[in-house]
Motif scaffolding. Structure first.
Motif, PDB file in Angstrom:
ATOM      1  N   ILE A 107       0.785  -1.191   0.073  1.00 42.27           N
ATOM      2  CA  ILE A 107       0.027   0.143  -0.090  1.00 42.27           C
ATOM      3  C   ILE A 107       1.083   1.158  -0.085  1.00 42.27           C
ATOM      4  O   ILE A 107       0.735   2.350  -0.731  1.00 42.27           O
ATOM      5  N   GLN A 108       1.882   1.424   0.849  1.00 45.93           N
ATOM      6  CA  GLN A 108       2.823   2.424   0.855  1.00 45.93           C
ATOM      7  C   GLN A 108       3.494   2.662  -0.431  1.00 45.93           C
ATOM      8  O   GLN A 108       3.875   3.607  -0.857  1.00 45.93           O
ATOM      9  N   LEU A 109       4.079   1.505  -1.098  1.00 47.37           N
ATOM     10  CA  LEU A 109       4.698   1.690  -2.173  1.00 47.37           C
ATOM     11  C   LEU A 109       3.887   2.076  -3.329  1.00 47.37           C
ATOM     12  O   LEU A 109       4.344   3.035  -4.081  1.00 47.37           O
ATOM     13  N   VAL A 110       2.706   1.468  -3.348  1.00 44.34           N
ATOM     14  CA  VAL A 110       1.708   2.035  -4.362  1.00 44.34           C
ATOM     15  C   VAL A 110       1.438   3.650  -4.298  1.00 44.34           C
ATOM     16  O   VAL A 110       1.392   4.277  -5.263  1.00 44.34           O
ATOM     17  N   ASP A 111       1.344   3.917  -2.902  1.00 43.88           N
ATOM     18  CA  ASP A 111       0.923   5.212  -2.623  1.00 43.88           C
ATOM     19  C   ASP A 111       2.168   6.192  -3.030  1.00 43.88           C
ATOM     20  O   ASP A 111       1.842   7.226  -3.862  1.00 43.88           O
ATOM     21  N   ASN A 112       3.432   5.871  -2.558  1.00 45.34           N
ATOM     22  CA  ASN A 112       4.704   6.722  -3.195  1.00 45.34           C
ATOM     23  C   ASN A 112       4.766   6.598  -4.525  1.00 45.34           C
ATOM     24  O   ASN A 112       5.171   7.773  -5.088  1.00 45.34           O
ATOM     25  N   LEU A 113       4.694   5.533  -5.242  1.00 45.59           N
ATOM     26  CA  LEU A 113       4.707   5.606  -6.707  1.00 45.59           C
ATOM     27  C   LEU A 113       3.875   6.353  -7.466  1.00 45.59           C
ATOM     28  O   LEU A 113       4.031   7.075  -8.115  1.00 45.59           O
ATOM     29  N   LEU A 114       2.410   6.267  -7.040  1.00 49.50           N
ATOM     30  CA  LEU A 114       1.434   7.388  -7.485  1.00 49.50           C
ATOM     31  C   LEU A 114       1.827   8.793  -7.212  1.00 49.50           C
ATOM     32  O   LEU A 114       1.618   9.616  -8.147  1.00 49.50           O
ATOM     33  N   ASP A 115       2.433   9.013  -6.102  1.00 45.00           N
ATOM     34  CA  ASP A 115       2.570  10.406  -5.675  1.00 45.00           C
ATOM     35  C   ASP A 115       3.673  10.841  -6.548  1.00 45.00           C
ATOM     36  O   ASP A 115       3.737  12.106  -7.369  1.00 45.00           O
ATOM     37  N   GLN A 116       4.861  10.246  -6.768  1.00 46.60           N
ATOM     38  CA  GLN A 116       5.980  10.609  -7.674  1.00 46.60           C
ATOM     39  C   GLN A 116       5.362  10.919  -8.923  1.00 46.60           C
ATOM     40  O   GLN A 116       6.017  11.674  -9.809  1.00 46.60           O
ATOM     41  N   SER A 117       4.692   9.785  -9.307  1.00 48.51           N
ATOM     42  CA  SER A 117       4.193   9.672 -10.950  1.00 48.51           C
ATOM     43  C   SER A 117       3.544  11.011 -11.222  1.00 48.51           C
ATOM     44  O   SER A 117       3.496  11.698 -12.272  1.00 48.51           O
ATOM     45  N   VAL A 118       2.575  11.329 -10.374  1.00 44.06           N
ATOM     46  CA  VAL A 118       1.721  12.473 -10.384  1.00 44.06           C
ATOM     47  C   VAL A 118       2.514  13.820 -10.597  1.00 44.06           C
ATOM     48  O   VAL A 118       2.372  14.696 -11.255  1.00 44.06           O
ATOM     49  N   LEU A 127      -6.285   9.398 -15.763  1.00 44.59           N
ATOM     50  CA  LEU A 127      -6.051   8.355 -15.159  1.00 44.59           C
ATOM     51  C   LEU A 127      -5.960   8.390 -13.393  1.00 44.59           C
ATOM     52  O   LEU A 127      -6.630   7.673 -12.768  1.00 44.59           O
ATOM     53  N   VAL A 128      -5.006   9.285 -13.268  1.00 42.92           N
ATOM     54  CA  VAL A 128      -4.821   9.626 -11.593  1.00 42.92           C
ATOM     55  C   VAL A 128      -4.447  10.952 -11.230  1.00 42.92           C
ATOM     56  O   VAL A 128      -3.767  11.468 -12.053  1.00 42.92           O
ATOM     57  N   ASP A 129      -4.848  11.778 -10.569  1.00 42.24           N
ATOM     58  CA  ASP A 129      -4.589  12.955 -10.054  1.00 42.24           C
ATOM     59  C   ASP A 129      -4.478  13.032  -8.537  1.00 42.24           C
ATOM     60  O   ASP A 129      -4.707  11.801  -7.881  1.00 42.24           O
ATOM     61  N   SER A 130      -4.107  14.047  -7.945  1.00 44.71           N
ATOM     62  CA  SER A 130      -3.767  14.117  -6.618  1.00 44.71           C
ATOM     63  C   SER A 130      -5.265  13.905  -5.690  1.00 44.71           C
ATOM     64  O   SER A 130      -5.378  13.862  -4.541  1.00 44.71           O
ATOM     65  N   THR A 131      -6.438  14.086  -6.387  1.00 38.89           N
ATOM     66  CA  THR A 131      -7.644  13.674  -5.659  1.00 38.89           C
ATOM     67  C   THR A 131      -8.236  12.400  -5.660  1.00 38.89           C
ATOM     68  O   THR A 131      -9.161  11.934  -4.827  1.00 38.89           O
ATOM     69  N   ASN A 132      -7.823  11.609  -6.610  1.00 38.15           N
ATOM     70  CA  ASN A 132      -8.341  10.119  -6.566  1.00 38.15           C
ATOM     71  C   ASN A 132      -7.125   9.044  -6.188  1.00 38.15           C
ATOM     72  O   ASN A 132      -7.130   7.841  -6.668  1.00 38.15           O
ATOM     73  N   PHE A 133      -6.142   9.372  -5.309  1.00 37.55           N
ATOM     74  CA  PHE A 133      -5.317   8.459  -4.952  1.00 37.55           C
ATOM     75  C   PHE A 133      -5.657   7.147  -4.260  1.00 37.55           C
ATOM     76  O   PHE A 133      -5.631   6.052  -4.379  1.00 37.55           O
ATOM     77  N   SER A 134      -6.701   7.492  -3.487  1.00 36.58           N
ATOM     78  CA  SER A 134      -7.293   6.470  -2.569  1.00 36.58           C
ATOM     79  C   SER A 134      -7.809   5.518  -3.558  1.00 36.58           C
ATOM     80  O   SER A 134      -7.899   4.257  -3.323  1.00 36.58           O
ATOM     81  N   VAL A 135      -8.867   5.989  -4.364  1.00 33.53           N
ATOM     82  CA  VAL A 135      -9.544   4.882  -5.289  1.00 33.53           C
ATOM     83  C   VAL A 135      -8.573   4.144  -6.001  1.00 33.53           C
ATOM     84  O   VAL A 135      -8.687   2.946  -6.297  1.00 33.53           O
TER      85      VAL A 135
END
Length: 168
Positions: A107-118, A127-135
């Motif tokens: 979960i933390q790995l995916v969260d960090n990867l999504l954060d860095q990618s955005v 596909l993903v922005d700062s408002t839909n990380f949890s989804v």
């Protein structure tokens, strides 16, 4: 402290008589009944024991947050708990412990990867922005759970021989 007590109780109970009888009931209920075991009584004991352990966990969770409201216990918590148990292996004592470690690491790995990618514009905004990380995190966890069930249904520590489905 209470987690150690509960894990200790489970570790003590499973190798003993109660654990042996419950395993025999799980494997073949009729054979356990024919050996003179009161199947209904042992099932009720395991149900009560599971309820007590669950209530102690709920008590500790509500004591930590200092409140207990129905909205706190949403389907996300149930989904996470189910994923952790399936990941570690059903029917093993150390399975949920290791499943928890692996689950929250992913979960933390995916969260960090999504954060860095955005932040670095590696992923498109649709596909993903700062408002839909949890989804997106839940989608990734759901896909990982589906892959685990397909490719390794017994979990990390599960035994494939115990995962035989009875399709009569």
């Amino acid at each position: 402290m209470a987690q150690r007590i509960e894990v200790g109780d489970v570790v003590v109970l499973l190798p003993g008589i109660l654990g042996s009888v419950l395993k025999s009931i799980r494997e073949d209920e009729d054979a356990a009944r024919s050996l003179g075991k009161n199947v209904l009584a042992f099932k009720m004991q395991s149900l009560v024991l599971g309820g007590v352990i669950g209530s102690i966990g709920g008590l500790m969770l509500s004591a930590q947050t200092q409140s207990a409201q129905p909205g706190q216990y949403a389907t996300t918590l149930t989904f996470f708990a189910f994923t952790i148990i399936v990941l570690g292996g059903i029917g093993r004592v150390k399975g949920p412990i290791v499943g928890t470690l692996i689950f929250f690491f992913v979960i933390q790995l995916v969260d960090n990867l999504l954060d860095q990618s955005v932040r670095n514009d590696k992923l498109p905004d649709w596909l993903v922005d700062s408002t839909n990380f949890s989804v997106v995190k839940l989608i990734v966890v759901g896909l990982a759970l589906a892959g685990l069930v397909v490719f390794r249904p017994q979990g990390i520590f599960g035994d494939r021989r115990e995962q035989v489905f009875d399709v009569r």
